[in-house]
Design a protein around this motif. Structure first.
Motif, PDB file in Angstrom:
ATOM      1  N   GLY A 245       0.782  -1.230   0.000  1.00 12.06           N
ATOM      2  CA  GLY A 245       0.000   0.000   0.000  1.00 12.06           C
ATOM      3  C   GLY A 245       0.814   1.280   0.000  1.00 12.06           C
ATOM      4  N   VAL A 246       2.114   1.206  -0.231  1.00 11.12           N
ATOM      5  CA  VAL A 246       2.940   2.403  -0.293  1.00 11.12           C
ATOM      6  C   VAL A 246       2.699   3.080  -1.631  1.00 11.12           C
ATOM      7  N   SER A 247       2.441   4.379  -1.608  1.00  6.93           N
ATOM      8  CA  SER A 247       2.129   5.128  -2.817  1.00  6.93           C
ATOM      9  C   SER A 247       3.408   5.658  -3.453  1.00  6.93           C
ATOM     10  N   PHE A 248       3.507   5.560  -4.774  1.00  9.05           N
ATOM     11  CA  PHE A 248       4.664   6.119  -5.474  1.00  9.05           C
ATOM     12  C   PHE A 248       4.632   7.641  -5.486  1.00  9.05           C
ATOM     13  N   SER A 249       3.464   8.218  -5.294  1.00 10.64           N
ATOM     14  CA  SER A 249       3.366   9.679  -5.295  1.00 10.64           C
ATOM     15  C   SER A 249       3.747  10.273  -3.947  1.00 10.64           C
ATOM     16  N   GLY A 250       3.970   9.437  -2.934  1.00  8.16           N
ATOM     17  CA  GLY A 250       4.447   9.915  -1.637  1.00  8.16           C
ATOM     18  C   GLY A 250       3.325  10.177  -0.658  1.00  8.16           C
ATOM     19  N   GLY A 251       3.692  10.183   0.635  1.00  3.21           N
ATOM     20  CA  GLY A 251       2.783  10.576   1.690  1.00  3.21           C
ATOM     21  C   GLY A 251       1.807   9.515   2.163  1.00  3.21           C
ATOM     22  N   LYS A 252       1.774   8.365   1.507  1.00  2.00           N
ATOM     23  CA  LYS A 252       0.829   7.326   1.899  1.00  2.00           C
ATOM     24  C   LYS A 252       1.580   6.030   2.102  1.00  2.00           C
ATOM     25  N   GLY A 253       1.080   5.239   3.013  1.00  2.00           N
ATOM     26  CA  GLY A 253       1.697   3.959   3.299  1.00  2.00           C
ATOM     27  C   GLY A 253       2.282   3.962   4.693  1.00  2.00           C
ATOM     28  N   ASN A 254       2.551   2.787   5.192  1.00  2.00           N
ATOM     29  CA  ASN A 254       3.165   2.679   6.500  1.00  2.00           C
ATOM     30  C   ASN A 254       4.095   1.479   6.516  1.00  2.00           C
ATOM     31  N   TYR A 255       4.890   1.415   7.552  1.00  2.00           N
ATOM     32  CA  TYR A 255       5.897   0.369   7.646  1.00  2.00           C
ATOM     33  C   TYR A 255       5.250  -1.003   7.773  1.00  2.00           C
ATOM     34  N   GLY A 256       4.190  -1.098   8.539  1.00  2.00           N
ATOM     35  CA  GLY A 256       3.513  -2.378   8.712  1.00  2.00           C
ATOM     36  C   GLY A 256       2.946  -2.904   7.406  1.00  2.00           C
ATOM     37  N   GLY A 257       2.385  -2.015   6.608  1.00  2.00           N
ATOM     38  CA  GLY A 257       1.860  -2.419   5.304  1.00  2.00           C
ATOM     39  C   GLY A 257       2.956  -2.911   4.379  1.00  2.00           C
ATOM     40  N   ALA A 258       4.083  -2.214   4.374  1.00  2.00           N
ATOM     41  CA  ALA A 258       5.210  -2.637   3.537  1.00  2.00           C
ATOM     42  C   ALA A 258       5.747  -3.985   4.003  1.00  2.00           C
ATOM     43  N   ALA A 259       5.810  -4.189   5.319  1.00  2.00           N
ATOM     44  CA  ALA A 259       6.269  -5.472   5.845  1.00  2.00           C
ATOM     45  C   ALA A 259       5.298  -6.585   5.464  1.00  2.00           C
ATOM     46  N   MET A 260       3.998  -6.321   5.559  1.00  2.00           N
ATOM     47  CA  MET A 260       3.008  -7.321   5.155  1.00  2.00           C
ATOM     48  C   MET A 260       3.093  -7.590   3.656  1.00  2.00           C
ATOM     49  N   GLY A 261       3.353  -6.558   2.874  1.00  2.00           N
ATOM     50  CA  GLY A 261       3.554  -6.747   1.438  1.00  2.00           C
ATOM     51  C   GLY A 261       4.736  -7.655   1.165  1.00  2.00           C
ATOM     52  N   GLY A 262       5.817  -7.507   1.949  1.00  2.13           N
ATOM     53  CA  GLY A 262       6.974  -8.377   1.800  1.00  2.13           C
ATOM     54  C   GLY A 262       6.649  -9.815   2.150  1.00  2.13           C
ATOM     55  N   ILE A 263       5.860 -10.006   3.198  1.00  2.00           N
ATOM     56  CA  ILE A 263       5.470 -11.363   3.589  1.00  2.00           C
ATOM     57  C   ILE A 263       4.583 -11.991   2.514  1.00  2.00           C
ATOM     58  N   ILE A 264       3.625 -11.229   2.015  1.00  2.00           N
ATOM     59  CA  ILE A 264       2.736 -11.749   0.969  1.00  2.00           C
ATOM     60  C   ILE A 264       3.531 -12.082  -0.283  1.00  2.00           C
TER      61      ILE A 264
END
Length: 151
Positions: free
Chosen positions: A86-105
């Motif tokens: 859920g990290v946005s390429f345009s900036g300002g959105k996303g969180n560390y937990g979401g990025a970590a879950m994305g890595g797990i998925i």
């Protein structure tokens, strides 16, 4: 894992980490609110370098070699994990937990693809498809808002 957990806990609590969100969301607005944008960017690169060094030590321990080209194949994986999280390429959105879950998925999907005996070319192709689908899911709500705003 301990470093990731510590980073996750500190991200919303320390002023320097909150400044990262502010600069990522809108650099001019952060500058107008009194945040030293240059120092915040230097801090971001410093923190990134520390995590890169820890990942490099893990890779050296895993492969028993110190080749600088060892991690080149992980670029697409890191982008895919961030997009899925859920990290946005345009900036300002996303969180560390979401990025970590994305890595797990993504790790689970890569393992499934690997154990299904799919060739490496198609593995990279599937990762690209996953990135495109995740970007489409991220873009649909924005497109709906823009269409609703035009009515």
């Amino acid at each position: 894992l301990l470093a990731a957990l510590a980073f996750c806990l500190l991200l919303g609590r320390l002023r320097a980490f909150r400044h990262l969100y502010a600069v990522g969301g809108s650099e001019p607005a952060a500058r107008a609110s009194g945040i030293n944008v240059t120092a915040t960017k230097i801090f971001a690169f410093l923190v990134s370098g520390v995590f890169i060094a820890m990942a490099a030590l893990c890779m050296v321990g895993n492969t028993a070699t110190g080749d600088a080209r060892t991690g080149q194949g992980f670029t697409l994986n890191s982008v895919a994990a961030a997009v899925i999280g859920g990290v946005s390429f345009s900036g300002g959105k996303g969180n560390y937990g979401g990025a970590a879950m994305g890595g797990i998925i993504l790790g689970l999907l890569i393992n499934i693809i690997y154990f299904a005996n799919i060739t490496s070319f198609y593995q990279e192709f599937m990762k690209g498809v996953i990135i495109i689908v995740a970007l489409l899911f991220a873009a649909v709500p924005r497109l709906r808002r823009e269409i609703a705003g035009r009515r």
